[in-house]
Design a protein around this motif. Structure first.
Motif, short mmCIF file in Angstrom:
data_model
loop_
_atom_site.label_atom_id
_atom_site.label_comp_id
_atom_site.label_asym_id
_atom_site.label_seq_id
_atom_site.Cartn_x
_atom_site.Cartn_y
_atom_site.Cartn_z
N ALA A 241 0.87 -1.14 -0.11
CA ALA A 241 -0.05 -0.11 -0.15
C ALA A 241 1.07 1.35 -0.07
CB ALA A 241 -0.83 -0.01 1.16
N ASP A 242 1.96 1.16 0.88
CA ASP A 242 2.54 2.32 0.85
C ASP A 242 3.52 2.54 -0.60
OD1 ASP A 242 4.50 4.49 2.33
OD2 ASP A 242 5.96 3.07 1.76
N VAL A 243 3.83 1.45 -1.14
CA VAL A 243 4.53 1.56 -2.55
C VAL A 243 3.55 2.16 -3.58
CG1 VAL A 243 5.39 0.30 -4.65
CG2 VAL A 243 6.19 -0.45 -2.14
N VAL A 244 2.19 1.70 -3.53
CA VAL A 244 1.12 2.22 -4.39
C VAL A 244 0.91 3.68 -4.03
CG1 VAL A 244 -1.06 1.94 -5.24
CG2 VAL A 244 0.24 0.03 -4.94
N GLN A 245 0.74 3.91 -3.00
CA GLN A 245 0.56 5.41 -2.64
C GLN A 245 1.38 6.36 -3.15
OE1 GLN A 245 -0.20 5.50 1.64
NE2 GLN A 245 -2.04 4.47 1.47
N GLN A 246 2.79 5.99 -2.94
CA GLN A 246 4.01 6.86 -3.42
C GLN A 246 3.82 6.93 -4.98
OE1 GLN A 246 6.30 8.56 -1.77
NE2 GLN A 246 5.49 7.64 0.28
N ARG A 247 3.27 6.02 -5.70
CA ARG A 247 3.24 5.89 -6.95
C ARG A 247 2.02 7.05 -7.45
NH1 ARG A 247 4.29 2.67 -11.58
NH2 ARG A 247 3.71 3.60 -13.32
N GLN A 248 0.99 6.86 -6.79
CA GLN A 248 -0.43 7.60 -7.03
C GLN A 248 0.09 9.06 -6.70
OE1 GLN A 248 -3.01 5.41 -4.54
NE2 GLN A 248 -4.13 4.63 -6.38
N LYS A 249 0.88 9.48 -5.79
CA LYS A 249 1.17 10.74 -5.34
C LYS A 249 1.94 11.38 -6.71
CE LYS A 249 1.17 10.48 -0.49
NZ LYS A 249 2.03 10.49 0.93
N ALA A 250 2.94 10.47 -7.13
CA ALA A 250 3.72 10.93 -8.40
C ALA A 250 2.95 11.39 -9.32
CB ALA A 250 4.83 10.04 -8.40
N LEU A 251 1.99 10.34 -9.57
CA LEU A 251 0.73 10.61 -10.75
C LEU A 251 0.09 11.90 -10.58
CD1 LEU A 251 -0.23 6.69 -11.49
CD2 LEU A 251 0.94 8.31 -13.09
N GLY B 256 0.71 14.61 -13.25
CA GLY B 256 -0.41 14.17 -14.55
C GLY B 256 0.13 13.15 -14.98
N GLN B 257 -0.97 12.51 -15.62
CA GLN B 257 -0.61 11.29 -16.38
C GLN B 257 0.34 11.37 -17.45
OE1 GLN B 257 -1.53 8.31 -15.64
NE2 GLN B 257 -1.59 6.83 -17.42
N ASP B 258 0.00 12.54 -18.22
CA ASP B 258 0.78 12.97 -19.46
C ASP B 258 2.32 13.13 -19.22
OD1 ASP B 258 -1.27 12.38 -21.20
OD2 ASP B 258 -1.77 14.38 -21.51
N GLY B 259 2.38 13.87 -17.90
CA GLY B 259 3.66 14.36 -17.48
C GLY B 259 4.57 13.17 -16.85
#
Length: 588
Positions: free
Chosen positions: A339-349, A353-356
């Motif tokens: 969950a921590d790994v996924v949350q870090q990824r979601q924060k970056a997205l 933004g998806q395109d960035g």
């Protein structure tokens, strides 16, 4: 006298008509009860009583069933028409339900008997007892694996084992017998929910455990992430993670040759690589103790142990046991980590933004957040896929790498030959890194990897449950509904398939050999529509890490420690797989 006889004839005629109507209505009531329409059944019963009452109320009172009288007497209730009707209704309902249960039990027993008859065409090894079946004959330990090797010598095609008195399991150990199951569609031979179901609290409904349309959708979504064009940039990460592990090994060997547990060391390295490749996440797990790795080891052990204890198959009982509490505690640790790994990824997205985000990664990234149609996955789906890939993406590769180093340590001649091949390949190259084009230029090293995967497959068995009858090449039929084990270990150690199967001989996989084995004789990554989606990822990492390790170190067997195989979810070694590691001098 004659008048009374005439009255008797009329009376008995009426009773006969009533009896016929009663019989008809009882049949209808039973049918309605069997269909679970309880209220309809009660209405019919009430009608029966009313008809009897209308025909001869006084006669009914005189001929009341003794049992109903007895019930009313025990309940200290006055006898009335309503109470008689109520008790009669309940008795008829209970009788109908009892008959329905007996009929269902009979059907189950009959189906079990027919299934046993159809399975008699398959041989089986001697049972421990009628009650235990073959439970305890093949334990998840070194002796159990030796037993399988012996069984496939005398039963080289398929054999039947019983988990207790009622659960037959058919083990397939020959390519010709594996083919109908392995190549069948996911609808005909889905993964067996009994054994794989034990993984559900841990891995959720991810790619490993899902089925039907959901599995197809997720498979289509994730397959492009393992295309060769996507894998090429990952080689940089494989090199970097291996460098970190080797730097640690050099520190540990400053005082001389040191014995290291390959599973411990390599599991951290493959986890580090996976997080960086798949989630763009750096946890620095190679330098700090990993609670996640410890939890994975415990979960793998507990799942296999549960399979061999019948009453632990019942969830609510298992939750009350010590093993069950340990299992769910370890699940919580794993889920917090992913969950921590996924949350870090979601924060970056969210931040870029998806395109960035895609632009920053030049499109070379695997994404669990959106599918191929741009529709967001649910949080539950993301968590399940993350848990699945976090486990499968690092643990199986770690097992394969550990065992290939062990086999090369046992066979120094092959180790030296691999090292010479790598040295020639990287001659004059600075820095010493494995590039994508190099993967196809190390044929002997690849042969050694494949032979190690044959002798020590990371996954020793996979299970399927047939939804249709499956016909085998010799005409025998696997009845639908039965569990089939595709024994990868048994097939790889079958002397009818591989001559001298216990001998480590890389030349079996020489591309120039005159005789090539059947494609299904070597299935370390499974086969068919549900084969391992990440096998190219795993083979690339295996080659990079093995090549760099042999380039920089010599590995030898630690004679002071006995190596005992331990098949859990992956093939491990009891108490670790310890090898002596000695650094080689830097090449000029």
């Amino acid at each position: 006298m004659g008048g009374r006889e005439g009255e008797g004839i009329v009376f008995h005629g009426e009773r006969h008509q009533v009896a016929l109507r009663l019989s008809h209505l009882q049949t209808v009531a039973q049918r309605e009860t069997e269909g679970a329409h309880v209220w309809s059944a009660r209405i019919y019963i009430i009608i029966i009583i009313i008809i009897i009452d209308d025909n001869d109320e006084e006669e009914e009172e005189e001929e009341m069933l003794p049992f109903i009288d007895w019930v009313l007497e025990k309940l200290a209730l006055e006898k009335t028409l309503f109470r008689t009707m109520a008790i009669s209704s309940l008795l008829l309902l209970q009788l109908a339900l009892l008959l329905r249960g007996l009929l269902k039990a009979f059907r189950i027993c009959h189906a079990y008997y027919i299934n046993c008859l159809r399975l008699r065409c398959f041989p089986e090894p001697p049972r421990r007892s009628w009650l235990l079946g073959h439970m305890g004959v093949i334990e998840p330990c070194e002796e159990g694996m030796a037993t399988i090797s012996q069984m496939v010598t005398t039963l080289p095609k398929a054999f039947l084992v019983w988990m207790g008195p009622f659960l037959p399991v058919l083990s397939l150990v020959h390519p010709d017998y594996i083919k109908p199951i392995a190549t069948a569609s996911a609808a005909i031979a889905p993964k067996d929910k009994l054994f794989y179901g034990f993984l559900k609290p841990w891995l959720g409904d991810g790619l490993l455990l899902s089925s039907g349309k959901k599995w197809g959708r997720h498979r289509r979504m994730l397959t492009p992430a393992f295309h060769f064009d996507i894998l090429k940039p990952y080689l940089k990460i494989f090199n970097q993670s291996t460098d970190i592990m080797h730097a640690k090994w050099r520190r540990l060997t400053t005082a001389g040759v040191t014995s290291l547990d390959m599973f411990e060391q390599i599991s951290l390295m493959t986890l580090d690589s996976l997080q960086k490749c798949v989630f763009s996440y750096n946890s620095n797990c190679q330098e700090t103790p990993s609670e996640y790795i410890a939890a994975i080891l415990e979960l793998s052990s507990l799942v296999v142990r549960r399979q061999h204890i019948l009453h632990h198959h019942i969830d609510w009982i298992y939750r009350l046991t010590t093993d069950g509490r340990r299992f769910y505690r370890a699940c919580n640790i794993v889920h917090r980590f992913t969950a921590d790994v996924v949350q870090q990824r979601q924060k970056a997205l969210t931040r870029l933004g998806q395109d960035g985000w895609l632009k920053s990664k030049q499109g070379k990234t695997m994404d669990f957040i959106d599918d191929e149609e741009g529709l967001p996955l649910s949080d539950e789906d993301i968590a399940a896929e993350a848990d699945t890939f976090m486990f499968e993406g690092h643990d199986t590769t770690a097992s394969g790498l550990s065992w290939v180093l062990y086999n090369l340590a046992k066979h120094p001649k092959y180790q030296d030959q691999c090292r010479e091949e790598i040295q020639d390949l990287l001659q004059g190259r600075e820095p010493e890194e494995i590039e994508w084009e190099d993967l196809s230029l190390m044929p002997f090293t690849t042969m050694c990897i494949k032979e190690s995967l044959r002798l020590h497959p990371p996954v020793t068995v996979i299970s399927r449950r047939c939804t249709e009858d499956v016909t085998l090449p010799d005409g025998r039929v696997i009845p639908k509904g039965n569990v089939c084990l595709v024994s990868i270990f048994g097939t790889h150690h079958n002397p009818a398939v591989w001559p001298e199967p216990e001998v480590y001989n890389p030349h079996r996989f020489d591309p120039g050999a005159s005789q090539q084995p059947s494609p299904l004789a070597f299935v370390p990554f499974s086969a068919g529509p549900r084969n391992c989606i990440g096998q190219n990822f795993a083979m690339a990492e295996l080659k990079v890490t093995l090549a760099l390790t042999l380039l920089r170190f010599v590995v030898r067997v630690d004679e002071s420690r006995t190596v005992r195989r331990k098949p859990e979810l992956i093939l491990r070694a009891e108490n670790g797989l310890w090898l002596q590691v000695e650094p080689l001098p830097a090449r000029s």
